[in-house]
Design a protein around this motif. Structure first.
Motif, PDB file in Angstrom:
ATOM      1  N   GLU A   1      88.511  70.085 130.645  1.00 39.04           N
ATOM      2  CA  GLU A   1      87.141  69.274 130.029  1.00 39.04           C
ATOM      3  C   GLU A   1      86.858  68.631 128.808  1.00 39.04           C
ATOM      4  OE1 GLU A   1      85.341  72.755 130.764  1.00 39.04           O
ATOM      5  OE2 GLU A   1      87.071  71.794 132.188  1.00 39.04           O
TER       6      GLU A   1
ATOM      7  N   ASP B   1      90.371  67.079 126.990  1.00 40.57           N
ATOM      8  CA  ASP B   1      90.556  66.147 127.025  1.00 40.57           C
ATOM      9  C   ASP B   1      89.327  64.884 126.407  1.00 40.57           C
ATOM     10  OD1 ASP B   1      92.430  66.936 129.601  1.00 40.57           O
ATOM     11  OD2 ASP B   1      90.806  66.451 131.087  1.00 40.57           O
ATOM     12  N   PHE B   2      88.171  65.397 126.892  1.00 41.29           N
ATOM     13  CA  PHE B   2      87.492  64.713 125.441  1.00 41.29           C
ATOM     14  C   PHE B   2      87.639  64.003 124.323  1.00 41.29           C
ATOM     15  CE2 PHE B   2      83.203  64.679 122.480  1.00 41.29           C
ATOM     16  CZ  PHE B   2      83.313  63.607 123.011  1.00 41.29           C
TER      17      PHE B   2
ATOM     18  N   LEU C   1      90.670  64.714 123.161  1.00 39.47           N
ATOM     19  CA  LEU C   1      92.017  64.131 123.234  1.00 39.47           C
ATOM     20  C   LEU C   1      91.637  62.159 123.080  1.00 39.47           C
ATOM     21  CD1 LEU C   1      94.512  66.409 124.312  1.00 39.47           C
ATOM     22  CD2 LEU C   1      94.469  66.075 122.321  1.00 39.47           C
ATOM     23  N   SER C   2      90.816  62.315 123.516  1.00 41.56           N
ATOM     24  CA  SER C   2      90.476  60.750 124.308  1.00 41.56           C
ATOM     25  C   SER C   2      89.437  60.722 122.795  1.00 41.56           C
ATOM     26  CB  SER C   2      89.742  60.837 124.949  1.00 41.56           C
ATOM     27  OG  SER C   2      88.104  60.839 124.982  1.00 41.56           O
ATOM     28  N   SER C   3      88.833  60.909 121.999  1.00 48.80           N
ATOM     29  CA  SER C   3      88.348  61.013 121.219  1.00 48.80           C
ATOM     30  C   SER C   3      88.433  60.396 119.460  1.00 48.80           C
ATOM     31  CB  SER C   3      86.877  61.070 120.905  1.00 48.80           C
ATOM     32  OG  SER C   3      86.140  61.020 122.255  1.00 48.80           O
TER      33      SER C   3
ATOM     34  N   GLN D   1      91.830  61.404 117.062  1.00 51.87           N
ATOM     35  CA  GLN D   1      93.314  62.107 116.574  1.00 51.87           C
ATOM     36  C   GLN D   1      93.318  63.722 115.975  1.00 51.87           C
ATOM     37  OE1 GLN D   1      95.325  59.048 113.984  1.00 51.87           O
ATOM     38  NE2 GLN D   1      97.325  60.083 114.432  1.00 51.87           N
TER      39      GLN D   1
ATOM     40  N   LEU E   1      89.391  58.144 116.986  1.00 55.59           N
ATOM     41  CA  LEU E   1      89.829  57.579 117.028  1.00 55.59           C
ATOM     42  C   LEU E   1      89.183  56.130 116.727  1.00 55.59           C
ATOM     43  CD1 LEU E   1      91.392  58.351 120.244  1.00 55.59           C
ATOM     44  CD2 LEU E   1      92.464  58.028 118.302  1.00 55.59           C
ATOM     45  N   LYS E   2      87.804  55.850 116.792  1.00 53.01           N
ATOM     46  CA  LYS E   2      86.812  54.602 116.358  1.00 53.01           C
ATOM     47  C   LYS E   2      86.965  54.215 114.901  1.00 53.01           C
ATOM     48  CE  LYS E   2      81.656  53.778 116.996  1.00 53.01           C
ATOM     49  NZ  LYS E   2      80.099  54.307 117.477  1.00 53.01           N
TER      50      LYS E   2
END
Length: 108
Positions: A6, A9-10, A12-14, A16, A49-50
């Motif tokens: 978990e 995943d967090f 990698l989604s936020s 690079q 990523l933001k």
């Protein structure tokens, strides 16, 4: 990070993440079998990523030194270890441009 999917995943989604991690601790030649090996904490360079802001991801670990049969060695015998087992204990995010020293992980 496979120990905590978990969290992986967090991150990698936020972020690079760089393809490599830097082990902050390097074992000396007094370690019979592990001299030169690295262990945590591990630092990974990353970008948000933001907004593209550079960050450092610090993976804090707790280490156990093991004999050839996988039994944990006492601190007095850890230089005889055949392997190291590490468990992820914390993840810290730090601003890349403000880091001057080795990261200090919380005690697990």
């Amino acid at each position: 990070m496979s120990q905590k999917p978990e969290i992986r995943d967090f991150l990698l989604s936020s972020l690079q993440l760089s393809d490599s991690a830097y082990g902050e601790v390097r074992l000396g030649s007094h370690f019979k079998n592990l001299g030169g090996a690295r262990m945590g904490p591990y630092t990974i360079t990353a970008k948000s990523l933001k907004d593209g802001r550079p960050l450092l991801v610090v993976l804090c670990t707790k280490s156990r030194f093991l004999d050839p049969k996988g039994r944990e060695l006492s601190e007095s015998r850890m230089t005889q270890a055949a392997s190291i087992e590490e468990k992820l204990t914390a993840v810290m995010l730090r601003q890349a441009n403000e880091i001057e020293s080795r990261p200090l992980c919380p005690d697990a």
